[in-house]
Design a protein around this motif. Structure first.
Motif, mmCIF file in Angstrom:
data_model
loop_
_atom_site.group_PDB
_atom_site.id
_atom_site.type_symbol
_atom_site.label_atom_id
_atom_site.label_comp_id
_atom_site.label_asym_id
_atom_site.label_seq_id
_atom_site.Cartn_x
_atom_site.Cartn_y
_atom_site.Cartn_z
ATOM 1 N N UNK A 114 3.710 2.320 7.329
ATOM 2 C CA UNK A 114 3.147 2.019 8.658
ATOM 3 C C UNK A 114 1.796 1.349 8.445
ATOM 4 N N UNK A 115 1.766 0.019 8.577
ATOM 5 C CA UNK A 115 0.570 -0.712 8.190
ATOM 6 C C UNK A 115 0.472 -2.049 8.913
ATOM 7 N N UNK A 116 -0.736 -2.605 8.869
ATOM 8 C CA UNK A 116 -0.989 -3.972 9.316
ATOM 9 C C UNK A 116 -1.491 -4.753 8.113
ATOM 10 N N UNK A 117 -0.917 -5.934 7.891
ATOM 11 C CA UNK A 117 -1.375 -6.807 6.801
ATOM 12 C C UNK A 117 -2.038 -8.042 7.390
ATOM 13 N N UNK A 118 -3.232 -8.348 6.883
ATOM 14 C CA UNK A 118 -3.943 -9.573 7.254
ATOM 15 C C UNK A 118 -3.919 -10.525 6.072
ATOM 16 N N UNK A 119 -3.295 -11.671 6.235
ATOM 17 C CA UNK A 119 -3.274 -12.698 5.195
ATOM 18 C C UNK A 119 -4.338 -13.743 5.549
ATOM 19 N N UNK A 120 -5.289 -13.933 4.654
ATOM 20 C CA UNK A 120 -6.428 -14.825 4.890
ATOM 21 C C UNK A 120 -6.324 -16.005 3.949
#
Length: 206
Positions: free
Chosen positions: A198-204
Protein backbone atom coordinates in the motif's frame (compact mmCIF):
# COMPACT_ATOMS: atom_id res chain seq x y z
CA UNK A 1 31.56 22.09 -33.08
CA UNK A 2 31.02 22.99 -36.76
CA UNK A 3 34.77 23.19 -37.31
CA UNK A 4 35.17 19.76 -35.73
CA UNK A 5 32.49 18.31 -37.99
CA UNK A 6 34.09 19.92 -41.03
CA UNK A 7 37.45 18.38 -40.18
CA UNK A 8 35.75 15.01 -39.66
CA UNK A 9 34.10 15.19 -43.07
CA UNK A 10 37.40 16.13 -44.73
CA UNK A 11 39.21 13.28 -42.96
CA UNK A 12 36.57 10.82 -44.13
CA UNK A 13 36.99 12.11 -47.67
CA UNK A 14 40.79 11.83 -47.62
CA UNK A 15 40.77 8.37 -46.03
CA UNK A 16 38.38 7.15 -48.68
CA UNK A 17 41.10 7.74 -51.26
CA UNK A 18 38.68 9.59 -53.54
CA UNK A 19 39.76 12.52 -55.71
CA UNK A 20 36.21 13.79 -56.13
CA UNK A 21 32.91 13.38 -54.37
CA UNK A 22 29.41 13.48 -55.75
CA UNK A 23 26.65 15.76 -54.47
CA UNK A 24 24.81 12.71 -53.15
CA UNK A 25 27.86 11.52 -51.22
CA UNK A 26 28.49 14.99 -49.85
CA UNK A 27 24.86 15.24 -48.73
CA UNK A 28 25.14 11.87 -47.01
CA UNK A 29 28.28 13.00 -45.18
CA UNK A 30 26.56 16.18 -44.03
CA UNK A 31 23.60 14.12 -42.81
CA UNK A 32 25.90 11.83 -40.81
CA UNK A 33 27.70 14.81 -39.33
CA UNK A 34 24.39 16.45 -38.36
CA UNK A 35 23.25 13.20 -36.74
CA UNK A 36 26.49 12.99 -34.76
CA UNK A 37 26.04 16.58 -33.61
CA UNK A 38 22.45 15.86 -32.56
CA UNK A 39 23.49 12.77 -30.58
CA UNK A 40 26.23 14.71 -28.82
CA UNK A 41 23.76 17.46 -27.88
CA UNK A 42 21.28 14.88 -26.56
CA UNK A 43 24.02 13.20 -24.50
CA UNK A 44 25.04 16.53 -23.03
CA UNK A 45 21.43 17.31 -22.16
CA UNK A 46 21.08 13.90 -20.49
CA UNK A 47 24.24 14.49 -18.45
CA UNK A 48 22.94 17.85 -17.25
CA UNK A 49 19.56 16.37 -16.33
CA UNK A 50 21.17 13.49 -14.42
CA UNK A 51 23.45 15.91 -12.54
CA UNK A 52 20.47 18.05 -11.57
CA UNK A 53 18.50 15.00 -10.43
CA UNK A 54 21.48 13.73 -8.41
CA UNK A 55 21.46 17.02 -6.51
CA UNK A 56 17.75 16.49 -5.87
CA UNK A 57 18.44 13.00 -4.49
CA UNK A 58 20.97 14.41 -2.04
CA UNK A 59 18.51 17.10 -0.94
CA UNK A 60 15.66 14.58 -0.63
CA UNK A 61 17.75 12.34 1.61
CA UNK A 62 18.65 15.34 3.73
CA UNK A 63 15.10 16.68 4.06
CA UNK A 64 13.49 13.27 4.60
CA UNK A 65 16.20 11.70 6.73
CA UNK A 66 13.81 10.95 9.59
CA UNK A 67 11.20 9.32 7.35
CA UNK A 68 13.84 7.32 5.44
CA UNK A 69 15.32 6.06 8.71
CA UNK A 70 11.83 5.03 9.87
CA UNK A 71 11.36 3.19 6.53
CA UNK A 72 8.30 5.28 5.73
CA UNK A 73 10.01 6.71 2.66
CA UNK A 74 12.36 5.05 0.16
CA UNK A 75 14.43 7.14 -2.27
CA UNK A 76 16.01 5.46 -5.32
CA UNK A 77 17.61 6.66 -8.55
CA UNK A 78 17.96 4.80 -11.85
CA UNK A 79 21.65 4.80 -12.77
CA UNK A 80 20.98 4.78 -16.51
CA UNK A 81 18.25 7.42 -16.83
CA UNK A 82 18.71 9.39 -13.61
CA UNK A 83 14.97 9.12 -12.86
CA UNK A 84 14.22 9.36 -9.13
CA UNK A 85 11.61 7.15 -7.46
CA UNK A 86 10.27 8.25 -4.08
CA UNK A 87 8.11 5.57 -2.43
CA UNK A 88 5.76 6.80 0.29
CA UNK A 89 4.02 4.27 2.51
CA UNK A 90 0.26 4.70 2.61
CA UNK A 91 0.10 5.09 6.38
CA UNK A 92 1.97 8.41 6.33
CA UNK A 93 -0.36 9.85 3.68
CA UNK A 94 -3.85 8.42 4.24
CA UNK A 95 -6.01 6.95 6.96
CA UNK A 96 -7.19 3.37 6.37
CA UNK A 97 -9.69 3.18 3.49
CA UNK A 98 -9.51 6.92 2.88
CA UNK A 99 -8.24 8.93 -0.08
CA UNK A 100 -7.95 12.24 1.79
CA UNK A 101 -4.44 13.51 2.55
CA UNK A 102 -3.61 13.30 6.25
CA UNK A 103 -2.80 16.93 6.97
CA UNK A 104 -1.01 16.06 10.21
CA UNK A 105 2.11 14.64 8.54
CA UNK A 106 1.65 14.02 4.85
CA UNK A 107 1.44 17.68 3.93
CA UNK A 108 4.85 18.36 5.43
CA UNK A 109 6.42 15.36 3.70
CA UNK A 110 5.05 16.30 0.28
CA UNK A 111 6.23 19.87 0.80
CA UNK A 112 9.75 18.60 1.53
CA UNK A 113 9.67 16.55 -1.66
CA UNK A 114 8.72 19.52 -3.82
CA UNK A 115 11.20 21.84 -2.12
CA UNK A 116 13.99 19.32 -2.74
CA UNK A 117 13.39 19.23 -6.49
CA UNK A 118 15.41 21.58 -8.68
CA UNK A 119 12.59 22.89 -10.87
CA UNK A 120 13.92 26.36 -11.66
CA UNK A 121 13.63 25.67 -15.39
CA UNK A 122 10.10 24.25 -15.02
CA UNK A 123 11.09 21.01 -16.76
CA UNK A 124 10.69 18.54 -13.89
CA UNK A 125 8.01 15.95 -14.64
CA UNK A 126 6.18 14.01 -11.93
CA UNK A 127 4.48 10.66 -12.45
CA UNK A 128 2.34 9.67 -9.46
CA UNK A 129 1.38 6.01 -9.17
CA UNK A 130 -0.95 4.57 -6.53
CA UNK A 131 -0.74 0.95 -5.32
CA UNK A 132 -2.83 -1.20 -2.96
CA UNK A 133 -2.59 -4.64 -1.37
CA UNK A 134 -4.76 -7.47 -2.74
CA UNK A 135 -7.53 -7.29 -0.15
CA UNK A 136 -10.91 -6.17 -1.53
CA UNK A 137 -12.17 -2.75 -0.56
CA UNK A 138 -14.02 -2.99 2.77
CA UNK A 139 -17.82 -2.91 2.53
CA UNK A 140 -18.07 0.36 4.44
CA UNK A 141 -15.98 2.08 1.73
CA UNK A 142 -17.64 0.60 -1.35
CA UNK A 143 -19.96 3.55 -1.70
CA UNK A 144 -16.80 5.59 -2.45
CA UNK A 145 -14.53 3.06 -4.22
CA UNK A 146 -15.72 0.28 -6.49
CA UNK A 147 -12.45 -1.67 -6.25
CA UNK A 148 -8.70 -1.35 -5.73
CA UNK A 149 -8.22 0.19 -9.17
CA UNK A 150 -10.52 2.99 -8.14
CA UNK A 151 -8.90 3.41 -4.72
CA UNK A 152 -5.32 3.48 -6.01
CA UNK A 153 -6.18 6.01 -8.73
CA UNK A 154 -8.12 8.24 -6.31
CA UNK A 155 -5.21 8.32 -3.89
CA UNK A 156 -2.71 9.15 -6.63
CA UNK A 157 -5.07 11.87 -7.84
CA UNK A 158 -5.37 13.30 -4.35
CA UNK A 159 -1.58 13.60 -4.11
CA UNK A 160 -1.56 15.36 -7.49
CA UNK A 161 -4.25 17.79 -6.35
CA UNK A 162 -2.32 18.61 -3.18
CA UNK A 163 0.92 19.17 -5.11
CA UNK A 164 -0.79 21.48 -7.60
CA UNK A 165 -3.41 23.29 -5.53
CA UNK A 166 -1.55 23.25 -2.22
CA UNK A 167 2.06 23.64 -3.32
CA UNK A 168 1.79 25.22 -6.76
CA UNK A 169 3.51 22.49 -8.79
CA UNK A 170 2.63 22.90 -12.51
CA UNK A 171 -0.42 20.78 -13.40
CA UNK A 172 0.84 20.18 -16.93
CA UNK A 173 3.95 18.48 -15.52
CA UNK A 174 2.03 15.77 -13.64
CA UNK A 175 0.60 12.43 -14.75
CA UNK A 176 -1.43 10.11 -12.53
CA UNK A 177 -1.98 6.34 -12.58
CA UNK A 178 -3.60 3.72 -10.35
CA UNK A 179 -2.11 0.23 -10.45
CA UNK A 180 -4.32 -1.48 -7.82
CA UNK A 181 -2.55 -4.62 -6.53
CA UNK A 182 -0.88 -5.75 -9.76
CA UNK A 183 2.67 -4.60 -8.88
CA UNK A 184 3.37 -5.86 -5.33
CA UNK A 185 6.81 -5.29 -3.80
CA UNK A 186 6.21 -7.81 -1.00
CA UNK A 187 4.06 -10.84 -0.24
CA UNK A 188 0.37 -10.14 0.37
CA UNK A 189 0.25 -13.16 2.68
CA UNK A 190 1.33 -11.17 5.76
CA UNK A 191 0.18 -7.86 7.29
CA UNK A 192 3.73 -6.54 6.97
CA UNK A 193 3.87 -7.38 3.28
CA UNK A 194 0.48 -5.86 2.57
CA UNK A 195 1.55 -2.67 4.37
CA UNK A 196 4.55 -2.37 2.01
CA UNK A 197 2.33 -2.85 -1.02
CA UNK A 198 0.00 0.00 0.00
CA UNK A 199 2.06 2.89 -1.30
CA UNK A 200 2.38 5.95 -3.51
CA UNK A 201 5.33 6.20 -5.91
CA UNK A 202 6.58 9.54 -7.23
CA UNK A 203 8.74 9.29 -10.35
CA UNK A 204 10.78 12.47 -10.85
CA UNK A 205 12.48 13.13 -14.17
CA UNK A 206 13.57 15.86 -16.57
Amino acid sequence: MKQYIGITILAMFILSGCQSISDEELEALHARAAKAEQLQAENEKLKQSKASLQQSVAELNKQLEQEVTAKQVLIEQNEQTGVIKVTLQQDILFSSGSFKIDQAGAADILKKVIESIDNNDGKVMLRIVGHTDNLPVAKKWRNQFSDNWDLSARRAGEVARYLTWGLGFPRENITVAGRADVEPVASNDTPEGRAKNRRIELFIEK
